[in-house]
Design a protein around this motif. Structure first.
Motif, PDB file in Angstrom:
ATOM      1  N   ALA A  41       0.811  -1.216   0.000  1.00 47.63           N
ATOM      2  CA  ALA A  41       0.000   0.000   0.000  1.00 47.63           C
ATOM      3  C   ALA A  41       0.841   1.260   0.000  1.00 47.63           C
ATOM      4  N   TYR A  42       2.027   1.196   0.634  1.00 44.44           N
ATOM      5  CA  TYR A  42       2.811   2.408   0.852  1.00 44.44           C
ATOM      6  C   TYR A  42       3.489   2.894  -0.429  1.00 44.44           C
ATOM      7  N   GLU A  67       3.787  11.795   0.560  1.00 43.06           N
ATOM      8  CA  GLU A  67       5.106  12.388   0.736  1.00 43.06           C
ATOM      9  C   GLU A  67       5.952  12.173  -0.513  1.00 43.06           C
ATOM     10  N   ILE A  68       6.035  10.932  -0.968  1.00 37.84           N
ATOM     11  CA  ILE A  68       6.840  10.619  -2.156  1.00 37.84           C
ATOM     12  C   ILE A  68       6.003   9.724  -3.056  1.00 37.84           C
ATOM     13  N   PRO A  86      12.105   3.979   1.108  1.00 31.39           N
ATOM     14  CA  PRO A  86      10.702   3.875   1.541  1.00 31.39           C
ATOM     15  C   PRO A  86      10.620   3.306   2.945  1.00 31.39           C
ATOM     16  N   SER A  87       9.604   3.700   3.687  1.00 28.81           N
ATOM     17  CA  SER A  87       9.530   3.290   5.089  1.00 28.81           C
ATOM     18  C   SER A  87       9.534   1.788   5.324  1.00 28.81           C
ATOM     19  N   ALA A  99       4.917   3.063  11.668  1.00 31.71           N
ATOM     20  CA  ALA A  99       4.014   4.114  12.139  1.00 31.71           C
ATOM     21  C   ALA A  99       4.445   5.465  11.587  1.00 31.71           C
ATOM     22  N   ALA A 100       5.760   5.726  11.614  1.00 26.45           N
ATOM     23  CA  ALA A 100       6.251   6.987  11.047  1.00 26.45           C
ATOM     24  C   ALA A 100       5.957   7.044   9.553  1.00 26.45           C
ATOM     25  N   GLY A 101       6.053   5.880   8.905  1.00 27.30           N
ATOM     26  CA  GLY A 101       5.744   5.832   7.488  1.00 27.30           C
ATOM     27  C   GLY A 101       4.292   6.150   7.212  1.00 27.30           C
ATOM     28  N   THR A 102       3.408   5.651   8.078  1.00 30.69           N
ATOM     29  CA  THR A 102       1.983   5.973   7.908  1.00 30.69           C
ATOM     30  C   THR A 102       1.769   7.470   7.997  1.00 30.69           C
TER      31      THR A 102
END
Lengths: 505, 601
Positions: free
Chosen positions: A107-108, A115-116, A252-253, A367-370
């Motif tokens: 998903a990210y 963000e990116i 990526p996170s 979590a920071a990535g979310t």
């Protein structure tokens, strides 16, 4: 039974490699399914292997090379697989956190990331990620230093590719190059150590350096140890090779969570622990040279202090977490060094900390990535009041912070308690180290609480107000890791208690 | 040397509630339930509208469980784990009003100080494990006595760490500096539980490790540590009392009062430890007094905080200046507040008197000059408690014009207050019964010598010395009051309404009230600043530190640049023109031929 063992080891390595090739060749829409499916299969195999052979142990020798046997005039076992309690812990970390991270990445990484934003064609991303999963599985189940080195280099390559995945981002390619140079350079030092060891002793067992030292060649053993330590420090981001890790946060996170918190950076720490547990305690006359052990301990403490000192300057959430990862890994190095000095508890705590810290730190990164996915920023100053808008990420951050800093009943408490108890048992310097570790614990927790309070509570900032809802896959991955943070002690403590110091382990 | 942690199943089976644990567990359960009844209408206020009730109740449940687990743990690891859970849950509760910056700061300070204390506790537990090889409380006495015999320095280090940890939690000066900030910032039901029970769990730590463990295992070491404990108690009691008299805010006053009462209990425990080797009877008296005071203060302090919460609920402020004249407007609250204020002031027949009476006997009759001085300090602290109780009650309920209208608080809050008042009365009237139960909590045979008082009275050292039967006092008091009412009622005249007379000019009634600021002005000016709190300075690292440890700048950057420079220099050999390459080949061939000639020769 040996058939099942053989299949288990082979599946652990071959399934992800096959999955990587498959996902590269597959159509775009099937990529997510193939990747997540592969990760789940690897996790199932890993859990089965650990459940069946974790405490008892299993091994699969694979012989050597004819040319080497000819040169050394005897048979040398160069390759083989082995699973024991220590490998089980790191294997579980690799497999289970891998499932969560790959699920999260589906998903990210894509166009919905505020963000990116990037292309929705994730096939090359999954290729490198699955290649990495296989390489890491192979690394932890290696029975010899040479095989470990082969997989080590594959992980270096995968890390380079994944850090530079966002090619257009400022500094991404430079960060990838820097990471490659440093970890690759460390790998060369490790290779030198292995080759000299092979030439001098004719063996690449994990306990061979200690045998060299016990056999009277302590100077050479110390040199080999230092070369090995250089390789481990570079891989794990320890002082003086720690500068690539904060820069690698352009990845990526899910990559930051998996490679640079939960899995790849543990390789160096794992290598040291493996050598220490195979070598026995220094105090008993066996074991690694005292000079090398002292050096490892001093550099571990130095890394801890340097990392924590830089906490208070960070404005970027991911860089803060990267420094926290360096500090967490230094715990494992300190534990390994204390284990070599004669405390089995410290080695057990270090091994468990690999798993506990990986789960917690992975959770923090995701979590920071979310937050960056939904709000479009990762700067601490721009984020506030997140709890109302992104509750799962907020709770995940909290659970991750509690795990990493060692609050019961989460996993980090058990690993830290065991590790610091091991330090105290050694007396003298050990008590001093224990005090340093406890002070760091309090400071790190206080800072995390402060940052967490600023970011999650209060009124939502403009970036947070305009945030998009997170994807279901990301929330699911976070929940998986939260469960893992609670469940780790149940499986991890029996495994850790089975780790001992001595040859033949 | 232990080679592994005990298996989890074995670890989690180590619970036991002995008599000492029950002494603390029962008040915990009662207070947690009472405050939980009080909380819902209180949290419905406008100031807490934006906060999540789910977060509150989850943290509250964890808090209650943590406290119970701490007193029921029969294993060092479980004790430490429960301690940390309790600390973390209480932090979330103290910071409940997240929009209020002062509350957040107070909670953070509370967290940092108690977490540092937890780290000391953790280190002490690890040292005990390393020395004794077992984590259970069953082996604690053996470990302590072995340490006392073989490594006394290490024993004192361990005891020092435990002292710091428990003194921080109990609020003893100066480690308890978090208390005056955290208790006012928390919502009232949380403050009630924090002051009523959590602070007492710090004192439980003292009793468990120093009395139950050390005094039996190594009495000489215990007596040595009794002195600093009693000293910390004396300082806390006196300074806390002065600070409470100087406070202008209800909850700040009560917070300092908590520190003072904690100090009194610590004084009793310390005196008991000092007296144990040579005067076991007096030691038992002091410890019984301390334990009874713990239980009674739990109820009294909780009731006072609930009253403060009710006052804040109705007047919207915590400042004593903003209140006044509430006696007829909030009658039930006022009567419960009166009971609590009299109790904390130490009026017989109410509870605090019994505890202080026993502690006083234990210290004053001992014959040791230091302990007699401590007993005198106890009296000073008691006088101070009368003073601030008076200030609290007068400023809130009496002074000022009567506020009309029914301002009483909702039923649930009243019910909680009345329950606590009932408990205080029950404890007051039959102290002997409770003391008999508490005597079972002390470890015999070290503390089992004295006459155990039972039933209606307290026959402390003997029937002729220090005997005190509160029921007689109550009955006598009722007779006297009844007679007085009869006498006054006979000659009652109709009340006249007059305007307040202010010496010649008729001023408004608003100038008549005694403001809270008017109380004890000379004392406030001279002694009000005596409680010097800790001020955290923000630590700033010098600017040169981070750049100087930047390895990139000093090592790797130059190395990579040098490598690149060498590469570029070598690259200049590749010009791309064929002529240059032919010249290089010619030169190379000539060099090779020259080498071969040299070889030949």
């Amino acid at each position: 039974m040996s058939d099942a063992v053989m299949w288990g080891f082979l599946l652990l390595v071959l399934v992800p490699f096959a999955g990587a090739l498959l996902v590269r060749a597959a159509p775009r829409r099937a990529a997510d399914t193939i990747a997540i499916g592969t990760a789940v299969v690897v996790a199932v195999v890993a859990v089965w292997m650990v459940g069946a052979y974790g405490i008892g142990g299993a091994s699969l020798p694979l012989g050597g090379l004819a040319v080497v046997d000819r040169v050394l005039a005897r048979h040398v076992a160069l390759f083989g697989f082995r699973l024991d309690a220590l490998a089980s812990l790191v294997l579980l970390a690799n497999a289970l956190i891998g499932v969560a991270c790959i699920l999260y990445a589906s998903a990210y990484v894509g166009s919905k990331n505020r963000e990116i934003p990037s292309s929705d064609d994730r096939r090359s991303f999954y290729f490198w990620l699955l290649l990495f999963v296989g390489a890491m599985s192979g690394l932890v189940t290696s029975a010899t230093l040479l095989q470990l080195f082969l997989f080590w280099e594959i992980t270096t390559l995968c890390s380079w590719a994944l850090i530079g995945y966002y090619q257009e981002e400022h500094g991404a390619l430079a960060a990838a190059y820097k990471a490659f140079l440093m970890t690759g350079g460390g790998g060369l030092a490790l290779l030198a150590s292995i080759l000299i060891l092979l030439a001098v002793t004719g063996s690449v067992d994990f306990g061979a350096i200690a045998q060299l030292g016990a056999g009277g060649r302590a100077g050479l053993a110390t040199v080999l140890c230092v070369l090995l330590l250089v390789g481990a420090w570079a891989k794990s981001g320890q002082v003086p090779f720690h500068t690539w890790l904060p820069d690698a946060m352009v990845a990526p996170s899910p990559v930051s969570a998996y490679l640079h918190a939960a899995s790849m950076v543990n390789a160096g720490a794992y290598l040291l622990l493996r050598v220490v547990t195979a070598s026995g305690a220094t105090a008993a006359g066996a074991g690694l040279p005292a000079g090398a052990v002292t050096l490892a301990l001093v550099m571990g403490v130095l890394t801890l202090v340097v990392a924590v000192a830089q906490f208070f300057y960070q404005t970027d959430l991911k860089r803060l977490l990267a420094l926290s990862t360096i500090a967490g890994l230094s715990y494992v190095f300190i534990g390994a060094a204390l284990g070599a000095a004669g405390s089995p508890l410290a080695a057990q705590g270090a091994a468990l900390h690999i798993l506990a810290h990986g789960a917690g730190k992975g959770l923090l990164f995701l979590a920071a990535g979310t937050l960056s996915y939904a709000c479009g920023t990762r700067r601490i100053g721009d984020l506030s009041g997140v709890l109302r808008r992104q509750p799962v990420a907020a709770v995940g951050f909290l659970v991750g912070a509690l795990t990493v800093t060692g609050v019961p009943p989460f996993a980090g408490f058990w690993s830290k308690f065991t590790l610091i108890s091991g330090a105290v048992q050694l007396g003298g310097t050990g008590i001093l180290v224990a005090v340093v570790l406890l002070v760091e614990s309090v400071l790190a927790f206080a800072w995390f609480l402060w940052v967490g309070h600023r970011v999650f509570l209060g009124t939502p900032s403009p970036a947070v107000e305009a945030s998009s809802p997170p994807a279901k896959a990301m929330d699911l991955a976070l929940i998986l890791l939260m469960v893992l943070c609670l469940a780790v002690p149940l499986a991890g403590l029996p495994l850790a208690s089975a780790i001992g110091l001595g040859p033949g382990r | 040397m232990a080679t592994a942690l005990p298996p989890l199943a074995q670890l989690f089976a180590q619970w036991r509630l002995d008599a000492l644990g029950l002494t603390f567990a029962i008040p915990t359960v009662v207070l947690v339930l009472v405050a939980a009844v009080y909380a819902p209408p209180y949290l419905a206020q406008a100031r807490y509208k934006a906060e999540s009730p789910r977060r509150f109740w989850l943290a509250y449940a964890l808090f209650g469980v943590g406290m119970l687990a701490a007193v029921a743990a029969w294993d060092l690891l479980l004790f430490v784990a429960s301690w940390e859970v309790m600390t973390l849950a209480s932090y979330v509760l103290v910071a409940h009003e997240t929009s209020e910056a002062g509350a957040v700061r107070a909670a953070f300070k509370y967290f940092v100080m108690t977490h540092a204390a937890s780290a000391c506790l953790l280190l002490a537990v690890m040292l005990l494990w390393a020395e004794g090889g077992s984590l259970g409380f069953d082996g604690l006495r053996a470990t302590l006595s072995t340490l006392a015999a073989t490594r006394p320095l290490l024993l004192h280090v361990v005891l020092g760490l435990l002292f710091i940890a428990f003194a921080t939690k109990a609020g003893l000066y100066p480690l308890g500096d978090w208390l005056p900030d955290a208790h006012p910032a928390a919502p009232a039901p949380v403050s009630a539980v924090l002051s009523g029970i959590m602070v007492k769990i710090g004192l439980y730590g003292f009793v468990r490790f120093f009395v139950w463990g050390l005094a039996v295992a190594a009495p000489a070491a215990a007596a040595a540590w009794g002195y600093p404990l009693a000293a910390a108690g004396v300082v806390s009691a006196v300074l806390g009392g002065f600070a409470a008299c100087a406070a202008g805010d209800t909850k700040v006053l009560l917070a300092y009062s908590s520190i003072a009462q904690s100090g009194l209990i610590a004084l009793g425990i310390g005196a008991g430890l000092v007296l144990a080797p040579h005067h076991p009877v007096l030691a038992q008296l002091a410890l019984l007094g301390a334990l009874f005071h713990t239980v009674s203060d739990a109820a009294v302090k909780a009731l006072l905080f609930l009253v403060a919460g009710s006052l804040q609920y109705r007047t919207g402020s915590r400042r004593l200046d903003a209140m006044g004249g509430l006696f007829h407007a909030m009658p039930v609250t006022a009567w419960t507040a009166l009971l609590a204020c009299l109790a904390i002031a130490g009026f017989p027949p109410l509870t605090a008197f019994t505890g202080k009476w026993l502690m006083l006997q234990g210290t004053v009759l001992s014959g040791s000059a230091l302990l007699v001085a401590a007993g005198i300090a106890l009296l000073v602290a008691s006088v101070l408690s009368i003073l601030y109780a008076l200030k609290f009650f007068s400023s809130a309920f009496l002074a000022g014009p009567v506020r009309a209208g029914a301002l009483e608080v909702p039923g649930a809050m009243l019910g909680a207050q009345l329950t606590l008042a009932g408990i205080i009365l029950a404890l007051s009237v039959t102290p002997g019964l409770w003391l008999g139960l508490l005597a079972g909590a002390l470890p015999g045979p070290t503390f089992g010598a004295a006459t155990v008082p039972t039933g209606w009275g307290v026959f402390a050292v003997g029937p002729a010395t220090g005997a005190y039967v509160p029921l007689l006092l109550v009955v006598a008091g009722m007779w006297v009051c009844g007679l007085a009412m009869l006498a006054v009622g006979r000659r009652r005249k109709a009340p006249r309404a007059v305007r307040t007379w202010m010496g010649g000019s008729a001023l408004g009634a608003s100038l008549a009230p005694v403001s809270a600021g008017g109380f004890y002005v000379p004392m406030r000016e001279s002694m009000g600043g005596a409680y010097a709190g800790l001020r955290f300075q923000a630590v700033r690292m010098p600017g040169w530190v981070v750049p100087s440890v930047n390895v990139d700048r000093w090592v790797f950057g130059p190395a990579v640049r040098a490598g690149r420079g060498i590469g570029e220099a070598l690259q200049r050999a590749h010009t791309g023109t064929a002529h240059r390459y032919i010249i290089w080949q010619l030169l190379g061939a000539l060099a090779l031929i020259a080498l071969l000639f040299v070889e030949r020769a």
